[in-house]
Scaffold this active site. Structure first.
Site, PDB file in Angstrom:
ATOM      1  N   ASN A 128      -2.224  20.214  -0.228  1.00 25.21           N
ATOM      2  CA  ASN A 128      -3.366  18.922   0.397  1.00 25.21           C
ATOM      3  C   ASN A 128      -2.687  19.221   2.221  1.00 25.21           C
ATOM      4  O   ASN A 128      -4.192  19.230   2.892  1.00 25.21           O
ATOM      5  CB  ASN A 128      -2.984  17.970   0.410  1.00 25.21           C
ATOM      6  CG  ASN A 128      -4.129  17.913  -0.749  1.00 25.21           C
ATOM      7  OD1 ASN A 128      -5.423  18.458  -0.632  1.00 25.21           O
ATOM      8  ND2 ASN A 128      -4.656  16.899  -1.611  1.00 25.21           N
ATOM      9  N   SER A 165      -7.385   5.567   4.351  1.00 21.09           N
ATOM     10  CA  SER A 165      -7.189   4.772   2.998  1.00 21.09           C
ATOM     11  C   SER A 165      -7.999   3.399   3.290  1.00 21.09           C
ATOM     12  O   SER A 165      -8.372   3.069   2.697  1.00 21.09           O
ATOM     13  CB  SER A 165      -5.476   4.442   2.136  1.00 21.09           C
ATOM     14  OG  SER A 165      -5.187   6.123   1.304  1.00 21.09           O
ATOM     15  N   LYS A 204       0.605  -1.368  -0.059  1.00 17.66           N
ATOM     16  CA  LYS A 204      -0.335  -0.026  -0.228  1.00 17.66           C
ATOM     17  C   LYS A 204       0.952   1.000  -0.513  1.00 17.66           C
ATOM     18  O   LYS A 204       1.956   1.073   0.505  1.00 17.66           O
ATOM     19  CB  LYS A 204      -0.969   0.046   1.211  1.00 17.66           C
ATOM     20  CG  LYS A 204      -2.025   1.382   1.691  1.00 17.66           C
ATOM     21  CD  LYS A 204      -3.410   0.978   1.257  1.00 17.66           C
ATOM     22  CE  LYS A 204      -4.048   2.364   0.292  1.00 17.66           C
ATOM     23  NZ  LYS A 204      -3.448   2.506  -0.910  1.00 17.66           N
ATOM     24  N   LYS A 253       5.192   2.306  -2.760  1.00 15.90           N
ATOM     25  CA  LYS A 253       5.790   3.870  -3.695  1.00 15.90           C
ATOM     26  C   LYS A 253       5.893   3.649  -4.780  1.00 15.90           C
ATOM     27  O   LYS A 253       5.909   2.876  -5.618  1.00 15.90           O
ATOM     28  CB  LYS A 253       6.277   4.592  -2.531  1.00 15.90           C
ATOM     29  CG  LYS A 253       5.478   5.912  -2.508  1.00 15.90           C
ATOM     30  CD  LYS A 253       4.925   6.272  -1.957  1.00 15.90           C
ATOM     31  CE  LYS A 253       4.859   7.410  -1.570  1.00 15.90           C
ATOM     32  NZ  LYS A 253       4.102   7.926   0.339  1.00 15.90           N
ATOM     33  N   LYS A 276       5.262   2.969   8.903  1.00 24.53           N
ATOM     34  CA  LYS A 276       4.125   3.862   8.608  1.00 24.53           C
ATOM     35  C   LYS A 276       3.270   3.279   9.197  1.00 24.53           C
ATOM     36  O   LYS A 276       2.235   3.155   9.971  1.00 24.53           O
ATOM     37  CB  LYS A 276       3.703   5.082   8.096  1.00 24.53           C
ATOM     38  CG  LYS A 276       2.885   6.077   8.871  1.00 24.53           C
ATOM     39  CD  LYS A 276       2.742   6.475   7.274  1.00 24.53           C
ATOM     40  CE  LYS A 276       3.281   7.203   6.957  1.00 24.53           C
ATOM     41  NZ  LYS A 276       2.810   7.671   5.462  1.00 24.53           N
ATOM     42  N   THR A 323      -4.421  13.417   5.440  1.00 27.94           N
ATOM     43  CA  THR A 323      -2.920  13.520   5.966  1.00 27.94           C
ATOM     44  C   THR A 323      -2.939  15.209   6.958  1.00 27.94           C
ATOM     45  O   THR A 323      -2.292  15.132   8.435  1.00 27.94           O
ATOM     46  CB  THR A 323      -2.147  13.628   4.739  1.00 27.94           C
ATOM     47  OG1 THR A 323      -2.446  12.444   4.565  1.00 27.94           O
ATOM     48  CG2 THR A 323      -0.755  13.453   5.185  1.00 27.94           C
TER      49      THR A 323
END
Ligand code: GLU
Length: 460
Positions: free
Chosen positions: A253, A391, A80, A116, A104, A201
């Protein structure tokens, strides 16, 4: 932190865990081979995919653009992590970011591994047709390695729900009959996304600091331990009758939402500086964030001249983009890109709290310098996990077809982030070891990963 620094930190933490023997579960570990094997696995990456996608530009020229997907480790669950479109993308960067996703997700106990993606392109220089083409080509090329039970991408720097919707559309076209809504997260609400994903985030980043200040610190126990040096600084800040001065690097963001969160606790905070790629705006009495948000919504950037400030109706001094890092402030929110605070500029930072909304903005040496000087760093893997928390909810919603309201999302995000922050701050402030906050987060994450590797029989 660069990829090599991340790997060095993993090795240092595993070496510490080996000595501390955190669990008596590892019965065959007389010589520490469980830990050595785990370090070997976690320091290496499962799969690196590099491909050149073919894009026809609007002027008729064909370009071959490097595109990456790095799948670091899936011991905790399916791979992910986001996909970024940026002219700074390269293999080393994407691999580092994939490793950070593994750590994380483990720290936050999310059932995902780490991955990623990246495309070496500046989205600001692409027409909508070109951007659509890059998004579709990425999925066409990477398709064999993606999917709801393999690797689930999300937005990152330079991408958004529009790009993700295009990717979902392409995935659906090229895999007829397969489920597609759960193949990506960060979709628009109408396409199966959840409300609040875009803001998650930034909200989580500010929360990881505000929880420490507003809740954890106020109920902290009196214990006979020597506190880390940062204790005194925090105490002074919290008990000050002056508002906390906040500087924010990056007004995308993450940064703009975090600045907005600071505004919500207005009597305690003023935002004295914000920056983007072109400019830093300062105002010692506090910037009008609401007006800057309205301006940047319309222009996709901050005002950068006296005329534009007038148009935005904002009072501010104009400075270079990097000036934000060394501006007079108490809390510095790093919400731009990696490698911003290094040995070169660490001594010029005036903030007493550094909050990593972006991934890897502080180098390893700078991190240690701050810890030794009583400046607390709230690290990326703790602070900026709000996006992947939400997510997870979106992926669950897509799997179960059971919708979450925005209220459900924000409540779940707050509860989960608060739990993890609580655990980290307890370890950090109540331990005599005085490790950096980052090292502590790595310890908690690696303890989980090593236990899973051991239980899955991967360390024999
Ligand atoms: N790109 C975000 C991150 O770095 C979110 C990843 C995700 O939601 O999968 O954490």
């Amino acid at each position: 932190m660069s990829r090599d620094e991340t790997r060095t930190l993993i090795q240092e933490v595993v070496d510490k865990l080996k000595k501390e023997t955190f669990s008596n579960e590892f019965t065959n570990n007389e010589n520490g081979e469980v830990f050595d094997s785990a370090a070997e696995i976690i320091k290496t990456t499962d799969k690196i995919i590099k491909s050149y996608i073919r894009v026809s530009r609007d002027n008729g020229v064909i370009e071959r653009i490097p595109a990456y997907r790095v799948q670091h480790n899936n011991i905790s669950g399916f791979y992910k992590g986001g996909i970024r479109f940026s002219p700074a993308v390269n293999e080393e960067e994407v691999e580092n970011l994939a490793i950070l996703m593994t750590i994380k997700n483990a720290l936050h106990e999310l059932p995902f591994g780490g991955a990623k993606g990246g495309v070496f392109v500046d989205p600001r220089n692409l027409s909508p047709r070109e951007l659509n083409l890059v998004s579709k080509k990425y999925v066409q090329r990477l398709k064999p390695d993606l999917g709801p039970t393999k690797d689930i991408p999300a937005p990152d720097l330079g991408t958004n729900d529009k790009v993700i919707d295009w990717m979902v559309g392409e995935y659906k076209t090229i895999t007829p009959g397969e489920s597609y809504v759960n193949s990506f997260t960060g979709k628009s609400a109408v396409n199966g996304g959840v409300a609040g994903r875009r803001e998650a985030t930034g909200i989580g980043t500010f929360l990881s600091y505000y929880y420490l200040r507003d809740q954890w610190f106020k109920q902290a126990k009196t214990m006979k331990v020597t506190r880390p040096k940062s204790w005194k600084n925090l105490e002074t800040l919290i008990h000050s009758d002056q508002p906390t001065r906040v500087a924010v690097q990056g007004f995308g963001n993450v940064g703009s939402i975090a600045a907005n969160e600071a505004l919500k606790c207005e009597d305690e905070h003023i935002v004295t500086a914000v920056s983007d790629e072109d400019v830093t705006l300062h105002n010692r009495k506090g910037l009008d964030i609401e007006r800057l948000l309205a301006y940047s919504e319309q222009h996709r950037r901050l005002p950068r001249s006296a005329e534009e400030l007038k148009e935005a109706n904002v009072q501010a001094d104009i400075d270079s983009p990097s000036a934000v890092l060394t501006s007079e402030c108490d809390l510095l929110i790093l919400a731009a890109v990696e490698g911003q605070i290094t040995e070169e500029n660490m001594k010029d930072v005036s903030a007493k709290i550094l909050l990593e909304g972006a991934n890897a903005p502080i180098t390893k040496n700078a991190d240690e310098y701050f810890e030794n000087n009583g400046i607390i760093v709230i690290p990326d893997i703790l602070a900026n996990a709000g996006g992947v928390h939400v997510s997870y909810l979106e992926w669950m919603q897509s799997n179960n077809d059971k919708p979450y309201t925005k209220e459900d999302v924000i409540t779940a995000l707050t509860d989960k982030m608060t739990d993890v922050c609580h655990r980290v701050y307890d370890h950090y402030f109540y331990s005599e070891n005085h490790e950096t906050t980052r090292m502590l987060c790595y310890k908690l994450a690696l303890m989980r990963l090593i236990t899973l590797l051991y239980r899955h029989g991967k360390l024999y």
